[in-house]
Scaffold this active site. Sequence first.
Site, mmCIF file in Angstrom:
data_model
loop_
_atom_site.group_PDB
_atom_site.id
_atom_site.type_symbol
_atom_site.label_atom_id
_atom_site.label_comp_id
_atom_site.label_asym_id
_atom_site.label_seq_id
_atom_site.Cartn_x
_atom_site.Cartn_y
_atom_site.Cartn_z
ATOM 1 N N SER A 29 0.862 -1.225 -0.482
ATOM 2 C CA SER A 29 0.333 -0.165 0.145
ATOM 3 C C SER A 29 1.042 1.094 -0.128
ATOM 4 C CB SER A 29 -0.661 -0.436 1.110
ATOM 5 O OG SER A 29 -0.151 0.058 2.053
ATOM 6 N N ASN A 116 -1.787 -2.635 13.713
ATOM 7 C CA ASN A 116 -3.448 -2.327 13.748
ATOM 8 C C ASN A 116 -4.009 -0.959 14.309
ATOM 9 O OD1 ASN A 116 -3.340 -4.429 12.056
ATOM 10 N ND2 ASN A 116 -4.636 -5.935 13.747
ATOM 11 N N THR A 161 -38.856 26.652 -9.824
ATOM 12 C CA THR A 161 -39.436 25.684 -9.363
ATOM 13 C C THR A 161 -39.564 24.929 -9.939
ATOM 14 O OG1 THR A 161 -42.083 26.225 -8.736
ATOM 15 C CG2 THR A 161 -40.916 26.748 -6.979
ATOM 16 N N HIS A 162 -39.602 24.102 -10.069
ATOM 17 C CA HIS A 162 -39.758 22.751 -11.695
ATOM 18 C C HIS A 162 -38.853 23.597 -13.183
ATOM 19 C CE1 HIS A 162 -43.197 20.862 -9.641
ATOM 20 N NE2 HIS A 162 -43.214 21.976 -9.223
ATOM 21 N N SER A 283 -13.728 26.795 -27.646
ATOM 22 C CA SER A 283 -13.783 25.679 -27.982
ATOM 23 C C SER A 283 -12.805 25.943 -29.450
ATOM 24 C CB SER A 283 -15.300 25.566 -29.147
ATOM 25 O OG SER A 283 -15.309 24.724 -29.645
ATOM 26 N N ASN A 291 -16.875 28.622 -22.574
ATOM 27 C CA ASN A 291 -17.033 27.295 -21.666
ATOM 28 C C ASN A 291 -17.518 27.215 -20.254
ATOM 29 O OD1 ASN A 291 -18.962 25.823 -24.698
ATOM 30 N ND2 ASN A 291 -16.398 24.855 -24.612
ATOM 31 N N GLU A 296 -18.519 23.269 -15.024
ATOM 32 C CA GLU A 296 -18.777 21.746 -15.231
ATOM 33 C C GLU A 296 -18.352 20.082 -14.495
ATOM 34 O OE1 GLU A 296 -19.033 23.320 -19.685
ATOM 35 O OE2 GLU A 296 -20.018 21.331 -19.803
ATOM 36 N N TYR A 323 -9.664 -6.141 12.916
ATOM 37 C CA TYR A 323 -9.343 -5.943 10.968
ATOM 38 C C TYR A 323 -9.366 -6.964 10.217
ATOM 39 C CZ TYR A 323 -5.573 -4.129 8.155
ATOM 40 O OH TYR A 323 -5.198 -3.907 6.871
ATOM 41 N N GLN A 328 -7.500 -2.401 3.973
ATOM 42 C CA GLN A 328 -6.417 -1.352 3.784
ATOM 43 C C GLN A 328 -7.127 -0.724 2.050
ATOM 44 O OE1 GLN A 328 -1.960 -2.696 3.609
ATOM 45 N NE2 GLN A 328 -2.649 -2.966 1.039
ATOM 46 N N LYS A 331 -8.145 4.123 2.351
ATOM 47 C CA LYS A 331 -7.241 5.229 2.039
ATOM 48 C C LYS A 331 -7.954 5.468 0.209
ATOM 49 C CE LYS A 331 -4.251 2.852 5.282
ATOM 50 N NZ LYS A 331 -4.840 1.860 5.470
HETATM 51 N N1 ARG Z 1 -1.380 -1.546 5.243
HETATM 52 C C1 ARG Z 1 -2.097 -1.963 6.471
HETATM 53 C C2 ARG Z 1 -3.478 -0.898 6.619
HETATM 54 O O1 ARG Z 1 -3.462 0.100 5.701
HETATM 55 C C3 ARG Z 1 -1.634 -1.214 8.217
HETATM 56 C C4 ARG Z 1 -2.304 -2.269 8.967
HETATM 57 C C5 ARG Z 1 -1.597 -3.692 8.262
HETATM 58 N N2 ARG Z 1 -2.380 -4.770 9.497
HETATM 59 C C6 ARG Z 1 -1.935 -6.004 9.714
HETATM 60 N N3 ARG Z 1 -2.271 -7.202 9.946
HETATM 61 N N4 ARG Z 1 -1.850 -6.439 8.266
HETATM 62 O O2 ARG Z 1 -4.715 -1.493 6.427
#
Ligand code: ARG
Length: 464
Positions: A29, A116, A161-162, A283, A291, A296, A323, A328, A331
């Site tokens: 990651s 975790n 409205t509408h 354009s 534009n 948009e 967990y 993962q 994010k």
């Molecule tokens: N890269 C992991 C995540 O974003 C970190 C946590 C990993 N924990 C584990 N038990 N493998 O969630």
Amino acid sequence: MSDKSGANAMWGGRFAAGPDAIMEAINASISFDKRLYKQDIEASRAHAAMLAACGIITNSDARAISEGLLTILSEIEGGTFEFSAALEDIHMNIEARLKALIGAPAGRLHTARSRNDQVAVDFRLWVRDQCDAAIASISALMQVLVAQAEAGADMIMPGFTHLQTAQPVTWGHHMLAYVEMLARDKARFADARARMNESPLGAAALAGTGFAIDREMTASALGFDRPTANSLDSVSDRDFAMEFLAAAAICGTHLSRLAEELVIWSSAQFRFVIMSDRFSTGSSIMPQKKNPDAAELIRAKGARINGALVAFLTMMKGLPLTYSKDMQEDKEQVFDAADTLMLSLAAMTGMMADLKPNPPALRAAAGAAFSTATDLADWLVRRLNLPFRDAHHVTGALVKLAEDKGCDLDELTLADMQTGHPEITQEVFAVLGVDNSVASRTSFGGTAPANVRAQVERWKEVLK
Ligand code: ARG
């Protein structure tokens, strides 16, 4: 962090060889979670200081760890840090570098902690910062809209409205409608921030730890109100991110609606506003075109934020405690939604600061399509004491008459009017003008310029 066999040194005891390349690609990651470097370092420094204060590691080890982490911070910010996918994520990249920098004491940092609770605290800190950034950006946009409202407190425009002309309103009132929406958005981010402000650090893998740690200490060092109370919940909870995404999706929806109005208003058919060149494009083939691209794109980016919310909720919905590696995937959705929201807010703020309403076009449109018919009905109620339903019926007949004659309501003769009701007098024509119509809407929250000015003053005070 591999030994000679290629096995990972963190959990390599049990593994004979390094991960398959595809495994590395799906597992790593670091390409995105490197954005958490600052939070990871901050949380690790708080953790090390706490371990030393509790006598779990020595002060000199804690000092070496803390200084090493600061070196890593400047390496990352200076662009000299080498991120490695083999080290999976930001946590292991930083820990491996710490080991290279300070040696043995680096191995003591992870006492009474797991990745975790580490990732849970890092991510919370990141999302908390984004709540603050969203609140600041929304405030900036609100200020621009309040300035527009002040300048156009008595500028007449049609209310819809509408998307059909309904009743005359003022530009200022329309701008302040968005200020209200954005104030709720801001409050949602503030609420989410208050709720997420508990520290999961010290929950360890899931069950807590036997070391005599001080979770209050790390919580307060990181600006949290208190530590989270249940270790299982601490490592499995992602409500804070979901709440952030939900607030972002609602705010993005508001921006998208305003963007849509700008697209309509700037068209040749409406000509309600003139958009600045800075937020428009030409354009490649039609030389006359201007534009509203920024509007948009803001309209479209709302979809992207909604997508992030739905993806995130769907990713979480079937996960057992605590967990799972699924998490993962939390994010990228949040990073993208946050970036998208901030960019949309900045673009909308710039666009609205430059925007020029076109008063003659707004006024002409406000008076068209029998927009003061309700004022006529209200007059019949007030002056002739008709029940509103009857007044509505009489007015409907007069609108039909005007339509047949191809004129506006105020262009009917008194004799025409009296076909609707014999007691109608000349006085009725006074209420058919758009200025009178708007000025009469003095009920609390109504569009009368006096109300708009009072609300502008209130918002200026609030946003100071
Ligand atoms: N890269 C992991 C995540 O974003 C970190 C946590 C990993 N924990 C584990 N038990 N493998 O969630």
